[in-house]
Design a protein around this motif. Structure first.
Motif, PDB file in Angstrom:
ATOM      1  N   PRO A 146     -42.659  40.723 -56.070  1.00 20.62           N
ATOM      2  CA  PRO A 146     -43.735  40.367 -57.021  1.00 20.62           C
ATOM      3  C   PRO A 146     -45.072  40.105 -56.333  1.00 20.62           C
ATOM      4  CG  PRO A 146     -41.975  38.686 -56.978  1.00 20.62           C
ATOM      5  CD  PRO A 146     -41.494  39.817 -56.149  1.00 20.62           C
ATOM      6  N   VAL A 147     -45.019  39.593 -55.079  1.00 26.07           N
ATOM      7  CA  VAL A 147     -46.288  39.301 -54.372  1.00 26.07           C
ATOM      8  C   VAL A 147     -47.060  40.602 -54.165  1.00 26.07           C
ATOM      9  CG1 VAL A 147     -47.291  38.441 -52.209  1.00 26.07           C
ATOM     10  CG2 VAL A 147     -45.319  37.287 -53.214  1.00 26.07           C
ATOM     11  N   LEU A 148     -46.346  41.601 -53.669  1.00 24.58           N
ATOM     12  CA  LEU A 148     -46.984  42.904 -53.398  1.00 24.58           C
ATOM     13  C   LEU A 148     -47.550  43.498 -54.693  1.00 24.58           C
ATOM     14  CD1 LEU A 148     -47.468  45.006 -51.135  1.00 24.58           C
ATOM     15  CD2 LEU A 148     -45.308  46.069 -51.787  1.00 24.58           C
ATOM     16  N   MET A 184     -47.813  46.455 -42.872  1.00 20.81           N
ATOM     17  CA  MET A 184     -47.250  47.691 -42.326  1.00 20.81           C
ATOM     18  C   MET A 184     -46.165  48.159 -43.272  1.00 20.81           C
ATOM     19  SD  MET A 184     -44.297  48.605 -40.581  1.00 20.81           S
ATOM     20  CE  MET A 184     -43.754  49.900 -39.516  1.00 20.81           C
ATOM     21  N   GLY A 185     -45.377  47.216 -43.751  1.00 18.98           N
ATOM     22  CA  GLY A 185     -44.544  47.484 -44.910  1.00 18.98           C
ATOM     23  C   GLY A 185     -43.082  47.798 -44.664  1.00 18.98           C
ATOM     24  N   ALA A 186     -42.639  47.803 -43.397  1.00 19.37           N
ATOM     25  CA  ALA A 186     -41.243  48.174 -43.137  1.00 19.37           C
ATOM     26  C   ALA A 186     -40.272  47.252 -43.865  1.00 19.37           C
ATOM     27  CB  ALA A 186     -40.967  48.163 -41.633  1.00 19.37           C
ATOM     28  N   ASN A 187     -40.466  45.952 -43.687  1.00 17.97           N
ATOM     29  CA  ASN A 187     -39.541  45.021 -44.339  1.00 17.97           C
ATOM     30  C   ASN A 187     -39.629  45.143 -45.852  1.00 17.97           C
ATOM     31  OD1 ASN A 187     -38.562  43.903 -41.956  1.00 17.97           O
ATOM     32  ND2 ASN A 187     -40.305  42.494 -41.804  1.00 17.97           N
ATOM     33  N   ALA A 188     -40.862  45.280 -46.335  1.00 13.65           N
ATOM     34  CA  ALA A 188     -41.067  45.367 -47.784  1.00 13.65           C
ATOM     35  C   ALA A 188     -40.316  46.564 -48.364  1.00 13.65           C
ATOM     36  CB  ALA A 188     -42.561  45.478 -48.074  1.00 13.65           C
ATOM     37  N   VAL A 189     -40.449  47.741 -47.751  1.00 13.66           N
ATOM     38  CA  VAL A 189     -39.822  48.932 -48.348  1.00 13.66           C
ATOM     39  C   VAL A 189     -38.317  49.002 -48.059  1.00 13.66           C
ATOM     40  CG1 VAL A 189     -42.004  50.202 -48.283  1.00 13.66           C
ATOM     41  CG2 VAL A 189     -40.318  50.616 -46.490  1.00 13.66           C
ATOM     42  N   THR A 278     -45.850  49.088 -31.948  1.00 12.43           N
ATOM     43  CA  THR A 278     -46.257  50.287 -31.185  1.00 12.43           C
ATOM     44  C   THR A 278     -45.271  51.437 -31.402  1.00 12.43           C
ATOM     45  OG1 THR A 278     -45.107  49.338 -29.287  1.00 12.43           O
ATOM     46  CG2 THR A 278     -47.508  49.086 -29.341  1.00 12.43           C
ATOM     47  N   ARG A 279     -43.988  51.126 -31.510  1.00  9.35           N
ATOM     48  CA  ARG A 279     -42.981  52.200 -31.660  1.00  9.35           C
ATOM     49  C   ARG A 279     -43.130  52.893 -32.999  1.00  9.35           C
ATOM     50  NH1 ARG A 279     -43.080  47.594 -30.671  1.00  9.35           N
ATOM     51  NH2 ARG A 279     -41.463  46.981 -32.102  1.00  9.35           N
ATOM     52  N   ALA A 280     -43.474  52.136 -34.025  1.00 13.16           N
ATOM     53  CA  ALA A 280     -43.648  52.730 -35.358  1.00 13.16           C
ATOM     54  C   ALA A 280     -44.804  53.732 -35.322  1.00 13.16           C
ATOM     55  CB  ALA A 280     -43.921  51.638 -36.386  1.00 13.16           C
ATOM     56  N   VAL A 281     -45.900  53.340 -34.685  1.00 12.08           N
ATOM     57  CA  VAL A 281     -47.074  54.224 -34.637  1.00 12.08           C
ATOM     58  C   VAL A 281     -46.800  55.420 -33.729  1.00 12.08           C
ATOM     59  CG1 VAL A 281     -49.524  54.357 -34.003  1.00 12.08           C
ATOM     60  CG2 VAL A 281     -48.652  52.346 -35.205  1.00 12.08           C
ATOM     61  N   LEU A 321     -52.097  43.959 -41.442  1.00 11.26           N
ATOM     62  CA  LEU A 321     -52.778  42.705 -41.098  1.00 11.26           C
ATOM     63  C   LEU A 321     -51.951  41.499 -41.527  1.00 11.26           C
ATOM     64  CD1 LEU A 321     -56.429  43.615 -42.147  1.00 11.26           C
ATOM     65  CD2 LEU A 321     -55.554  43.361 -39.833  1.00 11.26           C
ATOM     66  N   VAL A 322     -50.889  41.755 -42.304  1.00  6.63           N
ATOM     67  CA  VAL A 322     -49.965  40.663 -42.649  1.00  6.63           C
ATOM     68  C   VAL A 322     -48.575  41.118 -42.186  1.00  6.63           C
ATOM     69  CG1 VAL A 322     -51.278  39.945 -44.676  1.00  6.63           C
ATOM     70  CG2 VAL A 322     -49.432  41.575 -44.953  1.00  6.63           C
ATOM     71  N   GLY A 323     -47.711  40.183 -41.960  1.00  4.71           N
ATOM     72  CA  GLY A 323     -46.341  40.546 -41.592  1.00  4.71           C
ATOM     73  C   GLY A 323     -46.202  40.851 -40.108  1.00  4.71           C
TER      74      GLY A 323
HETATM   75  N1  LIG Z   1     -38.676  51.658 -38.453  1.00  5.72           N
HETATM   76  C1  LIG Z   1     -39.592  50.669 -38.413  1.00  5.72           C
HETATM   77  O1  LIG Z   1     -40.763  50.918 -38.142  1.00  5.72           O
HETATM   78  C2  LIG Z   1     -39.173  49.259 -38.691  1.00  5.72           C
HETATM   79  C3  LIG Z   1     -40.075  48.235 -38.488  1.00  5.72           C
HETATM   80  N2  LIG Z   1     -39.756  46.922 -38.798  1.00  5.72           N
HETATM   81  C4  LIG Z   1     -40.670  45.794 -38.591  1.00  5.72           C
HETATM   82  O2  LIG Z   1     -41.173  45.370 -39.863  1.00  5.72           O
HETATM   83  C5  LIG Z   1     -42.306  44.525 -39.678  1.00  5.72           C
HETATM   84  C6  LIG Z   1     -43.357  44.811 -40.721  1.00  5.72           C
HETATM   85  O3  LIG Z   1     -42.836  44.641 -42.006  1.00  5.72           O
HETATM   86  P1  LIG Z   1     -43.756  44.190 -43.230  1.00  5.72           P
HETATM   87  O4  LIG Z   1     -43.084  44.609 -44.485  1.00  5.72           O
HETATM   88  O5  LIG Z   1     -45.142  44.674 -43.018  1.00  5.72           O
HETATM   89  O6  LIG Z   1     -43.801  42.619 -43.040  1.00  5.72           O
HETATM   90  P2  LIG Z   1     -43.429  41.371 -43.953  1.00  5.72           P
HETATM   91  O7  LIG Z   1     -42.213  41.583 -44.767  1.00  5.72           O
HETATM   92  O8  LIG Z   1     -43.477  40.213 -43.030  1.00  5.72           O
HETATM   93  O9  LIG Z   1     -44.714  41.280 -44.907  1.00  5.72           O
HETATM   94  C7  LIG Z   1     -44.866  42.097 -46.024  1.00  5.72           C
HETATM   95  C8  LIG Z   1     -44.887  41.256 -47.280  1.00  5.72           C
HETATM   96  O10 LIG Z   1     -46.024  40.413 -47.275  1.00  5.72           O
HETATM   97  C9  LIG Z   1     -46.396  40.147 -48.622  1.00  5.72           C
HETATM   98  N3  LIG Z   1     -47.877  40.219 -48.665  1.00  5.72           N
HETATM   99  C10 LIG Z   1     -48.717  39.158 -48.699  1.00  5.72           C
HETATM  100  N4  LIG Z   1     -49.997  39.559 -48.706  1.00  5.72           N
HETATM  101  C11 LIG Z   1     -49.984  40.902 -48.664  1.00  5.72           C
HETATM  102  C12 LIG Z   1     -51.011  41.896 -48.630  1.00  5.72           C
HETATM  103  N5  LIG Z   1     -52.315  41.587 -48.656  1.00  5.72           N
HETATM  104  N6  LIG Z   1     -50.643  43.192 -48.561  1.00  5.72           N
HETATM  105  C13 LIG Z   1     -49.346  43.532 -48.517  1.00  5.72           C
HETATM  106  N7  LIG Z   1     -48.333  42.649 -48.562  1.00  5.72           N
HETATM  107  C14 LIG Z   1     -48.639  41.332 -48.628  1.00  5.72           C
HETATM  108  C15 LIG Z   1     -45.687  41.149 -49.513  1.00  5.72           C
HETATM  109  O11 LIG Z   1     -44.716  40.461 -50.258  1.00  5.72           O
HETATM  110  C16 LIG Z   1     -45.019  42.102 -48.519  1.00  5.72           C
HETATM  111  O12 LIG Z   1     -43.754  42.543 -48.949  1.00  5.72           O
HETATM  112  C17 LIG Z   1     -42.773  44.793 -38.281  1.00  5.72           C
HETATM  113  O13 LIG Z   1     -42.435  43.673 -37.477  1.00  5.72           O
HETATM  114  C18 LIG Z   1     -41.950  45.999 -37.832  1.00  5.72           C
HETATM  115  O14 LIG Z   1     -41.770  45.974 -36.433  1.00  5.72           O
HETATM  116  C19 LIG Z   1     -38.553  46.607 -39.375  1.00  5.72           C
HETATM  117  C20 LIG Z   1     -37.614  47.585 -39.586  1.00  5.72           C
HETATM  118  C21 LIG Z   1     -37.827  48.977 -39.230  1.00  5.72           C
END
Ligand SMILES: NC(=O)C1=CN([C@@H]2O[C@H](COP(=O)(O)OP(=O)(O)OC[C@H]3O[C@@H](n4cnc5c(N)ncnc54)[C@H](O)[C@@H]3O)[C@@H](O)[C@H]2O)C=CC1
Ligand SMILES: CC(C)(COP(=O)([O-])OP(=O)([O-])OC[C@H]1O[C@@H](n2cnc3c(N)ncnc32)[C@H](O)[C@@H]1OP(=O)([O-])[O-])[C@@H](O)C(=O)NCCC(=O)NCCSC(=O)C[C@@](C)(O)CC(=O)[O-]
Length: 422
Positions: A146-148, A184-189, A278-281, A321-323
């Motif tokens: 819901p936050v997203l 970046m969104g990995a955890n979110a998606v 860095t690995r994702a990019v 910029l978050v997460g």
């Molecule tokens: N294959 C890959 O690249 C993988 C990468 N990861 C890791 O996942 C992490 C990144 O995941 P995230 O989902 O980005 O982090 P996250 O889950 O910590 O933050 C995302 C959440 O922040 C909230 N949020 C608050 N303000 C927001 C805004 N302005 N815009 C968007 N969302 C906002 C939303 O609820 C969103 O779901 C990194 O540490 C990465 O290394 C994890 C699994 C696989």
């Protein structure tokens, strides 16, 4: 108006450079202290970031100066172990300013999450059923974040592909396309993909196996372009030499790999500085370089009608910029403040601009005098330090090694003994 153009920034002391960066970015005292504090990341913070922590590991953080991107000045924090990278970025950015700097854009912040569906006899039929349920799938996914959604993000589309003739036969692959805004969104998606899978099984009658994002983020591209006059490059023959070098990379994957490594010298350093993944990019970049079926350079270099050099870059840029560590690591947070970016899209644009300039600097030098003078000149400092030299003696040894073109640890040790006898 803040200007990132400096002459002789590198000649300042560490304290003076930090003061300049603090003034440029309007950092607070606390942020300035964090940047110079080797213990800013406390053991406790480290222990919460990863597992089995036994210590912390430092690398140098520098800033690339002179960047003008879309008319805005940037100092770009870079964390790297490699000498000459930050100097090369600063030098290339300085040259780009003459023609208005770098112009960057992005295609949005939509990530793909993949759901692998197995044991579907009728994969094409199941695909159409998934597409029929697009709205229901999107609504259920959006309920999970819901936050997203409140911020304007969430699922924008659902796609389904039949991946044919894998080693285990055909499979159905569902793509959730999610606007993750400033994350970046990995955890979110990944959360959405896992949560929606029982519904996908219900629709398709299949068995869901993997549920994970794709790092080939083709809906999250960052792009940049820049122009360099033939006069600033030393003549049209230099433009031609750079294009010849690009043609080499275009035609030969052995060269393309190195060409792209030069691009990632800049991008990975800035991605790391901001606490991004860095690995994702990197995986996104190299997969995108291969998207045509053969491995290609991520940048292009051409001559315009005036005989000037024009370059472009386009690559996936899953940064946020978050997460992740961006909001946890104190120095990463300070790095983001130095950049002064307001959105993940802008952050990606800065990284793409940096990648283009890093590539320009390396290829310009390679196509003219060769990389060794500039790079080895700076690498010599490392070599002299490894040999045990310090202060003025280190500087004197560096000068000798570079002028004699003998940048080797044994020779540095020999010179050190010589200086110690004096
Ligand atoms: N294959 C890959 O690249 C993988 C990468 N990861 C890791 O996942 C992490 C990144 O995941 P995230 O989902 O980005 O982090 P996250 O889950 O910590 O933050 C995302 C959440 O922040 C909230 N949020 C608050 N303000 C927001 C805004 N302005 N815009 C968007 N969302 C906002 C939303 O609820 C969103 O779901 C990194 O540490 C990465 O290394 C994890 C699994 C696989
Ligand atoms: C290294 C330079 C910039 C020297 O280049 P130069 O022409 O000797 O430099 P300069 O003394 O004329 O100075 C020009 C500007 O460069 C910057 N600069 C100059 N020196 C410094 C320094 N010490 N520290 C920080 N910045 C420095 C600074 O901005 C300076 O402007 P000023 O401030 O004087 O107005 C040039 O030779 C260069 O760009 N080389 C390329 C280096 C490179 O790409 N290194 C990456 C490592 S090699 C690699 O991994 C990639 C590769 C090469 O394989 C990729 C590929 O194959 O495509």
């Amino acid at each position: 108006m803040k200007i990132s153009e400096y002459k002789g920034f590198y000649k300042l002391s560490i304290e003076e450079r930090l003061k300049e960066a603090v003034e440029f970015a309007g950092l607070t005292n606390e942020e300035a202290i964090v940047l110079s504090d080797p213990n800013a990341l406390t053991p406790d913070m480290a222990d919460h970031m990863v597992e089995n922590v036994i210590g912390r590991y430092s690398l140098p953080m520098g800033v690339a100066v002179n960047f003008l991107i879309n008319g805005k000045d940037y100092l770009i924090p870079m964390v790297t172990e490699e000498p000459s990278v930050i100097a090369a970025a600063s030098n290339g950015a300085k040259m780009a300013r003459e023609n208005g700097g770098i112009f960057a854009s992005n295609s949005g912040t939509v990530m793909i999450s993949q759901i692998q569906v197995l044991d579907v006899e009728d994969a094409n039929y199941a695909r159409i059923k998934v597409l029929e349920n697009r709205k229901a799938i999107a609504d259920r996914c959006n309920e999970m974040d819901p936050v997203l959604v409140k911020l304007g993000g969430g699922v924008v589309d659902v796609e389904a592909r039949v991946v044919e003739s894998s080693i285990i036969g055909d499979m159905l692959v569902v793509h959730l396309k999610v606007n993750t805004l400033d994350a970046m969104g990995a955890n979110a998606v990944n959360t959405m993909a896992e949560g929606i899978s029982p519904f996908i099984e219900e629709i398709t009658g299949g068995r869901v196996n993997l549920r994970i994002l794709s790092n080939l983020a083709i809906f999250r591209l960052a792009r940049a372009r820049a122009r360099f006059s033939k006069e600033s490059l030393g003549g049209e023959h230099v433009v031609d030499a750079i294009i010849d070098a690009y043609a080499f990379a275009e035609a030969d994957p052995f060269r393309a790999a190195t060409h792209n490594k030069g691009i990632m010298n800049g991008i990975s350093a800035a991605v790391l500085a901001t606490g991004n993944d860095t690995r994702a990019v990197e995986s996104g970049a190299h997969a995108y370089a291969s998207i045509s079926g053969s491995y290609k350079p991520l940048s292009t270099w051409e001559k315009d009608k005036n005989g000037d050099l024009v370059g472009t870059i386009e690559l996936p840029m899953a940064v946020g910029l978050v997460g992740g560590a961006t909001k946890v690591h104190p120095q990463a947070k300070a790095a983001v403040r130095i950049l002064g970016v307001k959105s993940a899209g802008e952050l990606g644009e800065v990284f793409a601009a940096l990648g283009l300039i890093q590539n320009f600097s390396a290829v310009r030098v390679l196509a003219t005098e060769g990389v060794q003078r500039g790079h080895m000149g700076l690498h010599a400092r490392n070599v002299a330090a490894v040999a045990g030299a310090k202060g003025d003696v280190l500087e004197a040894i560096v000068k000798r090694m570079v002028s004699e073109k003998k940048v080797r640890v044994e020779y540095a040790q020999e010179l050190l003994k010589e200086y110690e006898k004096k």
